[in-house]
Scaffold this motif. Structure first.
Motif, PDB file in Angstrom:
ATOM      1  N   LEU A  28       3.912  -9.897  -3.161  1.00  0.00           N
ATOM      2  CA  LEU A  28       2.552 -10.047  -3.680  1.00  0.00           C
ATOM      3  C   LEU A  28       1.530 -10.129  -2.553  1.00  0.00           C
ATOM      4  O   LEU A  28       0.496  -9.444  -2.575  1.00  0.00           O
ATOM      5  N   TYR A  29       1.830 -10.917  -1.531  1.00  0.00           N
ATOM      6  CA  TYR A  29       0.883 -11.080  -0.433  1.00  0.00           C
ATOM      7  C   TYR A  29       0.844  -9.868   0.488  1.00  0.00           C
ATOM      8  O   TYR A  29      -0.072  -9.763   1.315  1.00  0.00           O
ATOM      9  N   SER A  30       1.804  -8.959   0.376  1.00  0.00           N
ATOM     10  CA  SER A  30       1.716  -7.730   1.162  1.00  0.00           C
ATOM     11  C   SER A  30       0.603  -6.820   0.658  1.00  0.00           C
ATOM     12  O   SER A  30       0.189  -5.907   1.363  1.00  0.00           O
ATOM     13  N   PHE A  31       0.137  -7.067  -0.573  1.00  0.00           N
ATOM     14  CA  PHE A  31      -0.989  -6.305  -1.139  1.00  0.00           C
ATOM     15  C   PHE A  31      -2.282  -7.114  -1.142  1.00  0.00           C
ATOM     16  O   PHE A  31      -3.262  -6.712  -1.765  1.00  0.00           O
ATOM     17  N   ASN A  32      -2.288  -8.251  -0.462  1.00  0.00           N
ATOM     18  CA  ASN A  32      -3.472  -9.105  -0.420  1.00  0.00           C
ATOM     19  C   ASN A  32      -4.463  -8.578   0.610  1.00  0.00           C
ATOM     20  O   ASN A  32      -4.097  -8.294   1.755  1.00  0.00           O
ATOM     21  N   ASP A  51      -0.430   1.016   5.526  1.00  0.00           N
ATOM     22  CA  ASP A  51      -0.925   2.115   6.353  1.00  0.00           C
ATOM     23  C   ASP A  51      -0.937   1.744   7.833  1.00  0.00           C
ATOM     24  O   ASP A  51      -0.683   2.591   8.699  1.00  0.00           O
ATOM     25  N   GLN A  52      -1.208   0.474   8.125  1.00  0.00           N
ATOM     26  CA  GLN A  52      -1.292   0.031   9.518  1.00  0.00           C
ATOM     27  C   GLN A  52       0.069  -0.367  10.093  1.00  0.00           C
ATOM     28  O   GLN A  52       0.155  -0.688  11.278  1.00  0.00           O
ATOM     29  N   LEU A  53       1.090  -0.341   9.268  1.00  0.00           N
ATOM     30  CA  LEU A  53       2.384  -0.882   9.685  1.00  0.00           C
ATOM     31  C   LEU A  53       2.997  -0.082  10.825  1.00  0.00           C
ATOM     32  O   LEU A  53       3.524  -0.641  11.792  1.00  0.00           O
ATOM     33  N   PHE A  54       2.959   1.245  10.722  1.00  0.00           N
ATOM     34  CA  PHE A  54       3.595   2.095  11.729  1.00  0.00           C
ATOM     35  C   PHE A  54       2.564   2.953  12.462  1.00  0.00           C
ATOM     36  O   PHE A  54       2.798   4.131  12.729  1.00  0.00           O
ATOM     37  N   ASN A  55       1.423   2.354  12.760  1.00  0.00           N
ATOM     38  CA  ASN A  55       0.378   3.121  13.441  1.00  0.00           C
ATOM     39  C   ASN A  55       0.512   3.092  14.958  1.00  0.00           C
ATOM     40  O   ASN A  55      -0.319   3.650  15.655  1.00  0.00           O
ATOM     41  N   ARG A  57       0.288   0.479  16.999  1.00  0.00           N
ATOM     42  CA  ARG A  57      -0.302  -0.696  17.638  1.00  0.00           C
ATOM     43  C   ARG A  57       0.594  -1.920  17.509  1.00  0.00           C
ATOM     44  O   ARG A  57       0.619  -2.777  18.380  1.00  0.00           O
ATOM     45  N   ASN A  58       1.296  -2.036  16.406  1.00  0.00           N
ATOM     46  CA  ASN A  58       2.090  -3.236  16.152  1.00  0.00           C
ATOM     47  C   ASN A  58       3.523  -3.143  16.672  1.00  0.00           C
ATOM     48  O   ASN A  58       4.232  -4.141  16.718  1.00  0.00           O
ATOM     49  N   ASN A  59       3.970  -1.942  17.022  1.00  0.00           N
ATOM     50  CA  ASN A  59       5.321  -1.716  17.554  1.00  0.00           C
ATOM     51  C   ASN A  59       6.427  -2.013  16.541  1.00  0.00           C
ATOM     52  O   ASN A  59       7.588  -2.147  16.924  1.00  0.00           O
ATOM     53  N   TYR A  60       6.075  -2.155  15.284  1.00  0.00           N
ATOM     54  CA  TYR A  60       7.104  -2.428  14.279  1.00  0.00           C
ATOM     55  C   TYR A  60       8.027  -1.229  14.096  1.00  0.00           C
ATOM     56  O   TYR A  60       9.222  -1.395  13.852  1.00  0.00           O
ATOM     57  N   GLY A  61       7.479  -0.039  14.212  1.00  0.00           N
ATOM     58  CA  GLY A  61       8.300   1.157  14.049  1.00  0.00           C
ATOM     59  C   GLY A  61       9.370   1.270  15.129  1.00  0.00           C
ATOM     60  O   GLY A  61      10.542   1.540  14.828  1.00  0.00           O
ATOM     61  N   ASP A  62       8.982   1.036  16.392  1.00  0.00           N
ATOM     62  CA  ASP A  62       9.954   1.098  17.494  1.00  0.00           C
ATOM     63  C   ASP A  62      11.011   0.014  17.356  1.00  0.00           C
ATOM     64  O   ASP A  62      12.201   0.249  17.616  1.00  0.00           O
ATOM     65  N   ALA A  63      10.588  -1.194  16.964  1.00  0.00           N
ATOM     66  CA  ALA A  63      11.546  -2.282  16.795  1.00  0.00           C
ATOM     67  C   ALA A  63      12.517  -1.996  15.657  1.00  0.00           C
ATOM     68  O   ALA A  63      13.718  -2.292  15.757  1.00  0.00           O
ATOM     69  N   LEU A  64      12.017  -1.408  14.571  1.00  0.00           N
ATOM     70  CA  LEU A  64      12.889  -1.071  13.447  1.00  0.00           C
ATOM     71  C   LEU A  64      13.895   0.005  13.838  1.00  0.00           C
ATOM     72  O   LEU A  64      15.081  -0.086  13.488  1.00  0.00           O
ATOM     73  N   LEU A  65      13.440   1.026  14.565  1.00  0.00           N
ATOM     74  CA  LEU A  65      14.357   2.076  15.011  1.00  0.00           C
ATOM     75  C   LEU A  65      15.424   1.519  15.948  1.00  0.00           C
ATOM     76  O   LEU A  65      16.600   1.909  15.873  1.00  0.00           O
ATOM     77  N   LEU A  66      15.036   0.608  16.833  1.00  0.00           N
ATOM     78  CA  LEU A  66      16.005  -0.012  17.732  1.00  0.00           C
ATOM     79  C   LEU A  66      17.041  -0.815  16.945  1.00  0.00           C
ATOM     80  O   LEU A  66      18.245  -0.723  17.208  1.00  0.00           O
ATOM     81  N   LYS A 232       4.772 -16.979  15.052  1.00  0.00           N
ATOM     82  CA  LYS A 232       4.537 -18.274  15.695  1.00  0.00           C
ATOM     83  C   LYS A 232       3.151 -18.802  15.385  1.00  0.00           C
ATOM     84  O   LYS A 232       2.938 -20.018  15.331  1.00  0.00           O
ATOM     85  N   VAL A 233       2.198 -17.905  15.202  1.00  0.00           N
ATOM     86  CA  VAL A 233       0.824 -18.304  14.896  1.00  0.00           C
ATOM     87  C   VAL A 233       0.465 -17.979  13.455  1.00  0.00           C
ATOM     88  O   VAL A 233      -0.702 -17.940  13.093  1.00  0.00           O
ATOM     89  N   GLY A 234       1.479 -17.733  12.617  1.00  0.00           N
ATOM     90  CA  GLY A 234       1.235 -17.398  11.222  1.00  0.00           C
ATOM     91  C   GLY A 234       1.790 -16.037  10.872  1.00  0.00           C
ATOM     92  O   GLY A 234       2.037 -15.204  11.753  1.00  0.00           O
ATOM     93  N   VAL A 235       1.994 -15.817   9.591  1.00  0.00           N
ATOM     94  CA  VAL A 235       2.570 -14.563   9.121  1.00  0.00           C
ATOM     95  C   VAL A 235       1.456 -13.541   8.922  1.00  0.00           C
ATOM     96  O   VAL A 235       0.555 -13.743   8.107  1.00  0.00           O
ATOM     97  N   SER A 236       1.518 -12.452   9.663  1.00  0.00           N
ATOM     98  CA  SER A 236       0.501 -11.412   9.529  1.00  0.00           C
ATOM     99  C   SER A 236       0.767 -10.595   8.262  1.00  0.00           C
ATOM    100  O   SER A 236       1.904 -10.518   7.791  1.00  0.00           O
ATOM    101  N   PRO A 237      -0.251  -9.978   7.701  1.00  0.00           N
ATOM    102  CA  PRO A 237      -0.043  -9.150   6.508  1.00  0.00           C
ATOM    103  C   PRO A 237       0.912  -7.988   6.748  1.00  0.00           C
ATOM    104  O   PRO A 237       1.621  -7.560   5.836  1.00  0.00           O
ATOM    105  N   GLN A 238       0.951  -7.483   7.977  1.00  0.00           N
ATOM    106  CA  GLN A 238       1.873  -6.390   8.286  1.00  0.00           C
ATOM    107  C   GLN A 238       3.336  -6.833   8.158  1.00  0.00           C
ATOM    108  O   GLN A 238       4.195  -6.056   7.731  1.00  0.00           O
ATOM    109  N   VAL A 239       3.622  -8.084   8.520  1.00  0.00           N
ATOM    110  CA  VAL A 239       4.985  -8.605   8.378  1.00  0.00           C
ATOM    111  C   VAL A 239       5.365  -8.674   6.906  1.00  0.00           C
ATOM    112  O   VAL A 239       6.493  -8.344   6.517  1.00  0.00           O
TER     113      VAL A 239
END
Length: 271
Positions: A28-32, A51-55, A57-66, A232-239
């Protein structure tokens, strides 16, 4: 009977709520539309976090592939080693060899899943540094393979021990060599156990944080390491968006597995 049925239904409903309510909240909060790190208020519906998840800047795509690459190679190597080890142990069990030696060997094979992860991670760190092993991805694959092998070993061995020994004797009586018996009889019968053990090992590899944190050197690391450092500083919407995608992938895999099982059952009934 009715009171017992109502009580069971209430208990089951409470269990399902406890299990799935956190998942529903994450999705639910992923659409907030609220960009706050800990968005308590739902300010609107949006899909921009996806849309911003794999742009880049966040490196989530590289971490997921690894993480996926490490899990793939770890599970592949673990399937080979764990299956061969389980076949060898099952043959010793069927031959009624020395029980204390078999127990000792099985305990050693399953030891990595009984040792606390923080101790295992520290041991890998000291070992790899002492050996001068470079390459973060290679270190991760070796470490993950070590704790993935027991899951394959235990599931395949349980499958083999429950089999009728007459199946293997019949294949040998028909002139099959030990290699042909393993390829044409043992491995096909063990396929469900190998697949289930591989899925379990892959889930443990993708979920591992402690060992990966000790083993991986400089850099963003695997997906659990990146998520942990980002929360560590809170859950970002991208997470939240990333977790929702992983949850959807897990549900799709389960649904696909159920569908394949139902199709196979129908084919067996038709035959």
């Amino acid at each position: 009977m009715k009171k017992r049925s109502v009580g069971s239904l209430i208990f089951l409903s409470l269990v399902l709520i406890v299990l799935y309510l956190p998942i529903v909240v994450v999705v639910l909060y992923s659409f907030n539309d609220n960009p706050a790190r800990i968005p308590l208020a739902f300010t609107g519906f949006t899909t921009r976090w996806y849309d911003q998840l794999f742009n880049g800047r966040n490196n989530y795509g590289d971490a997921l592939l690894l993480s996926l690459n490490v899990a793939f190679w770890s599970v592949l190597i673990s399937c080979v080693i764990g299956t061969l080890g389980a076949i060898g142990m099952a043959q010793r069990t069927l031959k009624k060899s020395s029980k204390w030696l078999d127990t000792a060997m099985e305990s050693v094979a399953t030891l990595p899943i009984m040792i606390p992860e923080i101790i295992l991670g520290l041991a890998f760190l000291v070992l790899f540094n002492a050996a001068g092993l470079e390459g973060n991805e290679v270190r991760l694959i070796l470490a993950h393979t070590t704790f993935c092998i027991p899951y394959i070993f235990l599931t395949v061995k349980s499958r083999l021990v429950g089999m009728d020994e007459a199946l293997f004797d019949a294949a040998r009586d028909l002139g099959a060599s030990p290699v042909r018996v393993m390829l044409d009889v043992t491995l096909p019968l063990c396929r469900p156990a190998i697949i289930s053990g591989a899925f379990l090992a892959a889930a443990m590899s993708l979920d591992d944080f402690v060992i990966s944190f000790f083993v991986y050197g400089a850099g963003q690391g695997t997906l659990p390491i990146l998520i942990y450092s980002s929360v560590k500083v809170g859950v970002s919407p991208q997470v939240n968006a990333l977790c929702s995608l992983l949850i959807a992938a897990a549900f799709l895999l389960v649904a696909l597995s159920r569908y394949i099982s139902s199709v196979r059952k129908q084919k067996h009934k038709a035959a």
